[in-house]
Write an enzyme that holds these catalytic residues in place. Structure first.
Site, PDB file in Angstrom:
ATOM      1  N   GLY A  61       0.729  -1.265   0.061  1.00  0.00           N
ATOM      2  CA  GLY A  61      -0.064  -0.004   0.039  1.00  0.00           C
ATOM      3  C   GLY A  61       0.744   1.287  -0.016  1.00  0.00           C
ATOM      4  O   GLY A  61       1.901   1.236  -0.204  1.00  0.00           O
ATOM      5  N   GLY A  62       0.092   2.536   0.418  1.00  0.00           N
ATOM      6  CA  GLY A  62       0.837   3.468   0.303  1.00  0.00           C
ATOM      7  C   GLY A  62       1.992   3.663   1.218  1.00  0.00           C
ATOM      8  O   GLY A  62       2.846   4.549   1.123  1.00  0.00           O
ATOM      9  N   GLN A  63       1.717   2.932   2.393  1.00  0.00           N
ATOM     10  CA  GLN A  63       2.797   3.128   3.422  1.00  0.00           C
ATOM     11  C   GLN A  63       4.058   2.167   3.372  1.00  0.00           C
ATOM     12  O   GLN A  63       4.966   2.228   4.111  1.00  0.00           O
ATOM     13  CB  GLN A  63       1.912   2.940   4.794  1.00  0.00           C
ATOM     14  CG  GLN A  63       1.197   3.933   5.067  1.00  0.00           C
ATOM     15  CD  GLN A  63       1.529   5.361   5.308  1.00  0.00           C
ATOM     16  OE1 GLN A  63       2.658   5.395   5.732  1.00  0.00           O
ATOM     17  NE2 GLN A  63       0.622   6.195   4.672  1.00  0.00           N
ATOM     18  N   GLY A  64       3.788   0.978   2.573  1.00  0.00           N
ATOM     19  CA  GLY A  64       4.900   0.017   2.587  1.00  0.00           C
ATOM     20  C   GLY A  64       4.390  -1.370   2.188  1.00  0.00           C
ATOM     21  O   GLY A  64       3.193  -1.396   1.619  1.00  0.00           O
ATOM     22  N   THR A  65       5.248  -2.202   2.453  1.00  0.00           N
ATOM     23  CA  THR A  65       4.952  -3.447   2.039  1.00  0.00           C
ATOM     24  C   THR A  65       5.158  -4.493   3.247  1.00  0.00           C
ATOM     25  O   THR A  65       5.974  -4.192   4.257  1.00  0.00           O
ATOM     26  CB  THR A  65       5.912  -4.057   1.097  1.00  0.00           C
ATOM     27  OG1 THR A  65       5.995  -3.282  -0.252  1.00  0.00           O
ATOM     28  CG2 THR A  65       5.686  -5.601   0.726  1.00  0.00           C
ATOM     29  N   LYS A  80       6.449  -5.225   8.583  1.00  0.00           N
ATOM     30  CA  LYS A  80       6.187  -4.189   7.593  1.00  0.00           C
ATOM     31  C   LYS A  80       7.254  -3.305   7.367  1.00  0.00           C
ATOM     32  O   LYS A  80       8.145  -2.899   8.188  1.00  0.00           O
ATOM     33  CB  LYS A  80       5.130  -3.119   8.409  1.00  0.00           C
ATOM     34  CG  LYS A  80       4.779  -1.731   7.410  1.00  0.00           C
ATOM     35  CD  LYS A  80       3.641  -1.072   8.008  1.00  0.00           C
ATOM     36  CE  LYS A  80       3.398   0.203   7.158  1.00  0.00           C
ATOM     37  NZ  LYS A  80       2.546   1.165   7.978  1.00  0.00           N
ATOM     38  N   ASP A 177      -5.966   6.574   8.576  1.00  0.00           N
ATOM     39  CA  ASP A 177      -6.339   5.734   7.365  1.00  0.00           C
ATOM     40  C   ASP A 177      -7.121   4.639   7.501  1.00  0.00           C
ATOM     41  O   ASP A 177      -6.913   3.402   7.108  1.00  0.00           O
ATOM     42  CB  ASP A 177      -5.010   5.359   6.702  1.00  0.00           C
ATOM     43  CG  ASP A 177      -5.051   4.881   5.279  1.00  0.00           C
ATOM     44  OD1 ASP A 177      -6.041   5.418   4.663  1.00  0.00           O
ATOM     45  OD2 ASP A 177      -4.136   4.355   4.929  1.00  0.00           O
TER      46      ASP A 177
END
Length: 382
Positions: A61-65, A80, A177
């Site tokens: 997603g937008g914050q990472g994997t 994460k 979010d």
């Protein structure tokens, strides 16, 4: 040997740059943290993820994997890996870790530890087995079916978790979010709020903070988008959109709908104003026995997405009302002909006689005004 020394020096440099020494000092001074808090080494997590193999990816997603990891003791965890790091925010990052360590709520994913030896800090969470609420509600291939009773329970648990973050945590936390993809489910379909990468701590002497607008298109509070002022009511707006998805079974953004109806909050609100709510409710859960309850939840969702944050309920009020509705459904007297005053008291219903002021044009202006200030995620929109 030279190569190993270089790697060790780099890891030590990363550890210090990411606030490792500060974290150790904080952990040694402060009391009340869970005993299972751990600072992992980079080597441990590399082995756990098979060197971050693509086959271990749980989500992006937008914050990472997020990777699935198997530790040396065979414990399964979720690791994460953020996309970017900001050295100037190290102290805030460590403070956030300290607060997340203290969160102990059954409907919030537990933070087990972190790794600071990598260029970007890694966070290690408990592994939740049954994927996301988005998967179960919107994936056409999903074998599971969420009944309305299950949806209402998940909504109630999520609201209680957010109420805890806003009101009961040592320092109030705004998630920033909230969406279906960040609500995980275990094997019993118990909700677990996850992904605090965009979260912000709110100092006790402040009711709002100014931040760069961040979030997911469709769930974003229009007042926050216009002012950049983040408050707890921003989470309330996002949760209201989640309620709408649970009620309708439709995606928050869908290009198959008419242009004016592509964003669910606008579409949902316009139908309610026209007394056509039944046109959008999910036929898989709608029946004669629960139609009144669905209407109650729809009214609550509409109040949550009012354009003015001050007119929205708090998450504590939302959780109270949902819990009341859930309790009513479990008892036989819930179907008796109670007088309206008694029903409102038992349901914890709040006044909703005044106009919510939500219009398609006012929300649309909010979305159009931010232009390139934010990268929206159109998850599964197509």
């Amino acid at each position: 040997m030279l190569r190993q020394r270089q790697i060790s020096k780099l890891r030590e440099a990363n550890f210090q740059q990411n606030g490792g020494i500060l974290l150790r000092e904080q952990l040694s001074k402060r009391q009340g943290y869970r005993e299972d808090v751990k600072v992992f080494t980079a080597e441990e997590l590399e082995k756990a993820t098979n060197n971050y193999n693509e086959s271990r990816i749980l989500g992006q997603g937008g914050q990472g994997t997020v990777y699935k990891g198997i530790l040396a003791d065979n414990q399964i965890v979720a690791i994460k890996k953020s996309i970017i790091g900001d050295p100037s925010q190290v102290e805030q990052f460590i403070n956030e870790i300290m607060v997340l360590y203290k969160i102990n709520h059954r409907n919030v994913v537990k933070l087990l530890g972190c790794c600071l030896e990598t260029q970007v800090p890694l966070l290690v969470y408990e592994y939740i087995t049954n994927r996301t609420l988005f998967h179960h509600l919107h994936n056409d291939d999903a074998t599971s079916y969420l009944s309305w009773e299950t949806r209402l329970r998940i909504a109630t648990e999520t609201a209680e978790a957010l109420s805890y973050l806003h009101s009961a945590a040592s320092i109030p936390i705004i998630h920033r979010d909230i969406k279906l993809a960040n609500i995980l489910l275990d094997d019993n379909y118990t909700a677990k709020v996850s992904d605090f990468g965009a979260s912000r701590l709110i100092p006790s002497d402040q009711a709002q903070i100014t931040t760069i607008v961040q979030g997911t298109f469709g769930y974003l509070d229009p007042e926050y988008m216009l002012s950049s002022l983040l408050t707890e009511k921003s989470d309330v707006y996002s949760f209201g959109v989640v309620l709408m998805e649970l009620l309708t079974g439709q995606k928050v953004v869908c290009f198959k709908r008419l242009e004016e109806n592509r964003v669910l909050p606008m579409y949902f609100t316009s139908l309610m104003k026209e007394d056509r709510l039944l046109d959008i409710l999910d036929p898989r859960v709608l029946n004669d026995e629960n139609v009144e309850q669905l209407m109650e939840v729809a009214t609550l969702a509409r109040r949550c997405v009012r354009v003015k944050g001050e007119e929205r309920p708090t998450m504590k009020e939302v959780a109270h009302e949902l819990a009341g509705l859930q309790a009513m459904a479990k008892h036989p007297w819930s179907k008796s002909n109670l007088v309206s005053e008694e029903s409102e008291y038992l349901l914890g219903k709040f006044p909703s006689t005044y106009d919510d002021g939500v219009t398609s044009s006012s929300i649309g202006m909010g979305y159009d005004s931010i232009n390139n200030r934010i990268a929206f995620e159109l998850e599964g929109a197509r």
